[in-house]
Structures are given as structure tokens and as C-alpha cells.
Design an enzyme around this catalytic site. Structure first.
Site, PDB file in Angstrom:
ATOM      1  N   LYS A 275      -1.120  -9.487   2.880  1.00 59.37           N
ATOM      2  CA  LYS A 275      -0.383  -9.019   4.063  1.00 59.37           C
ATOM      3  C   LYS A 275      -1.294  -8.117   4.878  1.00 59.37           C
ATOM      4  O   LYS A 275      -2.034  -7.310   4.307  1.00 59.37           O
ATOM      5  CB  LYS A 275       0.878  -8.270   3.646  1.00 59.37           C
ATOM      6  CG  LYS A 275       1.642  -7.665   4.828  1.00 59.37           C
ATOM      7  CD  LYS A 275       2.994  -7.146   4.437  1.00 59.37           C
ATOM      8  CE  LYS A 275       3.009  -5.745   3.886  1.00 59.37           C
ATOM      9  NZ  LYS A 275       2.429  -4.708   4.775  1.00 59.37           N
TER      10      LYS A 275
ATOM     11  N   GLU B  58       9.363  -4.261  10.443  1.00 58.18           N
ATOM     12  CA  GLU B  58       9.736  -2.949   9.891  1.00 58.18           C
ATOM     13  C   GLU B  58      10.249  -2.018  10.985  1.00 58.18           C
ATOM     14  O   GLU B  58       9.582  -1.811  12.010  1.00 58.18           O
ATOM     15  CB  GLU B  58       8.520  -2.307   9.181  1.00 58.18           C
ATOM     16  CG  GLU B  58       8.863  -0.931   8.614  1.00 58.18           C
ATOM     17  CD  GLU B  58       7.886  -0.414   7.557  1.00 58.18           C
ATOM     18  OE1 GLU B  58       6.966  -1.159   7.151  1.00 58.18           O
ATOM     19  OE2 GLU B  58       8.064   0.745   7.135  1.00 58.18           O
TER      20      GLU B  58
ATOM     21  N   GLU C  42      -1.162  -5.471   8.325  1.00 54.10           N
ATOM     22  CA  GLU C  42      -0.375  -4.822   9.364  1.00 54.10           C
ATOM     23  C   GLU C  42      -1.024  -5.143  10.710  1.00 54.10           C
ATOM     24  O   GLU C  42      -2.251  -5.055  10.840  1.00 54.10           O
ATOM     25  CB  GLU C  42      -0.351  -3.300   9.145  1.00 54.10           C
ATOM     26  CG  GLU C  42       0.403  -2.913   7.906  1.00 54.10           C
ATOM     27  CD  GLU C  42       0.573  -1.403   7.760  1.00 54.10           C
ATOM     28  OE1 GLU C  42       0.272  -0.660   8.720  1.00 54.10           O
ATOM     29  OE2 GLU C  42       1.018  -0.980   6.677  1.00 54.10           O
TER      30      GLU C  42
ATOM     31  N   ASP D 276       0.845  -1.203   0.000  1.00 53.02           N
ATOM     32  CA  ASP D 276       0.000   0.000   0.000  1.00 53.02           C
ATOM     33  C   ASP D 276       0.879   1.252   0.000  1.00 53.02           C
ATOM     34  O   ASP D 276       0.371   2.376  -0.056  1.00 53.02           O
ATOM     35  CB  ASP D 276      -1.008  -0.014   1.160  1.00 53.02           C
ATOM     36  CG  ASP D 276      -0.346   0.060   2.522  1.00 53.02           C
ATOM     37  OD1 ASP D 276       0.885  -0.064   2.610  1.00 53.02           O
ATOM     38  OD2 ASP D 276      -1.092   0.241   3.523  1.00 53.02           O
TER      39      ASP D 276
HETATM   40  O1  KIV Z   1       3.507  -1.109   1.669  1.00 53.68           O
HETATM   41  C1  KIV Z   1       4.654  -1.555   1.612  1.00 53.68           C
HETATM   42  O2  KIV Z   1       5.392  -1.324   0.651  1.00 53.68           O
HETATM   43  C2  KIV Z   1       5.123  -2.342   2.736  1.00 53.68           C
HETATM   44  C3  KIV Z   1       6.566  -2.708   2.762  1.00 53.68           C
HETATM   45  C4  KIV Z   1       7.379  -1.517   3.071  1.00 53.68           C
HETATM   46  C5  KIV Z   1       6.846  -3.825   3.695  1.00 53.68           C
HETATM   47  O3  KIV Z   1       4.367  -2.672   3.579  1.00 53.68           O
END
Ligand code: KIV
Length: 293
Positions: free
Chosen positions: A141, A211, A143, A72
Site C-alpha cells: 500500500k 481515510e 499513501e 505503518d
Molecule cells: O497504517 C495503517 O494502519 C493504515 C490504515 C489505517 C488504513 O494505513
């Protein structure tokens, strides 16, 4: 009839996928969850980059990356927002579908945007399903700043969709953090992240992005969980590394401190645009042979 006509016509605009040669017999197989788990067990680092369109997905794939994350971060590097918060499901589905068309070997992971998984587990599963069904992602993914994400991971994994966790500096919580700040400093914060990583593993995550956390903490989490950790600003002990494509290629003129530039596309792009401008203004472009006659 129309097909016959089309095939006889000159291809003015070849599709990007026309550049991809067909996979040779015995070509590398698609990267899947069991391969990534095996890579951790073998101590072979996992390479992940972000991409947002078919052309760069193709290049990342051909360049041998293992995972393409449709991050994102698109909101910031492609759409010009200050944070990732304005990114919607519709934007992510478009980017992810483009990337899926460009990639071949690399696993495609779609990043679930803000508010696509925070409201309810049911909505999260439905949205994760859209990444797979409408956009061709092979995993998603999420968060996870705290334990509230655990039932979400559990629900999506139970629906048969591989889920990657993401802890530490989770940019969708930028306002709760008071800015883009390193996380997990101090004993209490570090212990909380170790617990969270283990809980995400137990909930069914197949991998976790770490991160912007201290190197020693990333090393400890990597040692104490069986699923691969993918670091970004978290040091070399992680099982893999990810960088945002625009930072890695040197397109971004203010990349984060942990970035390494592997190309200077910003300078190359500026040079190209300026040269094109000169050529057009001085009527040096197009020249003979650069037209259809
Ligand atoms: O959105 C993204 O690019 C990410 C990466 C930095 C892990 O979550």
C-alpha cells in the site's frame, strides 16, 4: 541425529504456528486480487484489519478477515511514536514477515513507510519488491496525497506487485495537513480526491483506502471507480472497511471517533496483569501442576 533428539524432547515453547491446524481439504483459498474485484462486483463487503505480528495475524485469519494490512500505524500502536513518520523499511519488513508467517487465507498487504516511495520510482519498486521477496507480502500500500504517487503506483504494478492506493487523510502527510484532519471537505477538495482516485485506478491500483473523508464523497468515489474502496472513517458506502486492530479490540484508550470496539482487551489485560501480580506476591502462583515437577 539432532533432529531425532529434538523430536523426543518435550516442547517447552511450542511455536505460535503449532496452534494452527493444517488446512483441511477444500479449505477456503487464499484471497487474491481477482477475488476482491469480484467481491466489489457482487456487492460483498471486504473485511480488512491491521496486524503486526504472527499471533494476531493467525487470529485475524481464523476470524475470517479478507485482508491483513501490516500498517505503518505499527509506529504508533506498537512502537509508541506520535506519528507514523519514524517508521522504517526495516521495521515494516520485520512486522510483515511475522504476519505472513501467521496468516493463511487472508491477503497480506505491506504498508510502504515514509520515505520508502517518495524519493524515486526506482527506489519505490525496489522497496515494494523487498516486501514481497523478504517478507512474504502479496501486495503493498502507498499513501498518495497527490499526483506525484501515480508513477510510483504504475511502476510497482508494472513490476507485478499489486498496489493498494490510500487517499484522504494520509497520515504520512500529517505535517502538510497541519494535523490529523478530515480531508475532501468543500467542492474543490472533493473534486481533487475524485480525480486522484480515478488516476490511481488508471495507474494500476487494485484497491484504494479512503481515510477520513465525508461520507457522500466516499460514496461517489466508490460508485465511480471499478476497483474496491476500503473505508476508514469514510462511511458505510465503501466496498470494505478497515480498522486498526488495537482500536477494534479496545486496547487503545483513546481511539478515533469512527472506531467501534468489538472487545475490551484493555480491561481484560489490566485485570489479568493485576491478578498475576497478586498471585505472585501472595505465592499463589505457580501451584501444583504448573511446573515441570
Ligand atoms: O497504517 C495503517 O494502519 C493504515 C490504515 C489505517 C488504513 O494505513
Amino acid at each position: 541425529m539432532a533432529d531425532e533428539q529434538d523430536s523426543n524432547e518435550e516442547q517447552l515453547y511450542p511455536s505460535p504456528s503449532a496452534n494452527v491446524p493444517p488446512a483441511p481439504p477444500g479449505a477456503a483459498r487464499k484471497v487474491r486480487v481477482p477475488h476482491l474485484l469480484q467481491m466489489k462486483r457482487d456487492g460483498r463487503p471486504i473485511v480488512m484489519v491491521t496486524a503486526y505480528d504472527a499471533m494476531f495475524a493467525q487470529l485475524a485469519d481464523e476470524g475470517g478477515v479478507d485482508i491483513i494490512l501490516v500498517g505503518d500505524s505499527a509506529g504508533m500502536v506498537v512502537h509508541g511514536y506520535e506519528t507514523t513518520l519514524p517508521v522504517t523499511m526495516e521495521m515494516m519488513l520485520l512486522h510483515t514477515a511475522a504476519v505472513s508467517r501467521g496468516g493463511r487465507r487472508a491477503m497480506v498487504v505491506g504498508d510502504m513507510p515514509f520515505m520508502s516511495f517518495q524519493v524515486s520510482v526506482e527506489e519505490s519498486i525496489r522497496n515494494a519488491g523487498r516486501f514481497v521477496q523478504e517478507a512474504g507480502a502479496e501486495a503493498v500500500k502507498v499513501e498518495g496525497r497527490n499526483e506525484r504517487v501515480l508513477p510510483v503506483i504504475e511502476g510497482i504494478a508494472a513490476a507485478g506487485i499489486p498496489v493498494m492506493g490510500h487517499i484522504g487523510l494520509t497520515p504520512q502527510s500529517v505535517h502538510a495537513f497541519g494535523g490529523f484532519r478530515v480531508q475532501g471537505r468543500g467542492e474543490e477538495a472533493a473534486e481533487a480526491l475524485v480525480r486522484l482516485a480515478k488516476a490511481q485506478e488508471s495507474a494500476g491500483a487494485f484497491s484504494i483506502v479512503l481515510e477520513a473523508i465525508p461520507v457522500a464523497l466516499a460514496e461517489r468515489i466508490t460508485r465511480e471507480i471499478a476497483i474496491p474502496t476500503i473505508g476508514i472513517g469514510a462511511g458505510a458506502a465503501c466496498d470494505g472497511q478497515v480498522l486498526v486492530m488495537h482500536d477494534l479490540l479496545g486496547l487503545n484508550d483513546s481511539p478515533p471517533k469512527f472506531n467501534r470496539r468489538y472487545a475490551d482487551l484493555r480491561a481484560a489485560t489490566l485485570r489479568a496483569f493485576r491478578k498475576f501480580g497478586r498471585d505472585v506476591r501472595e505465592r499463589h502462583f505457580p501451584a501444583e501442576g504448573e511446573t515441570y515437577g
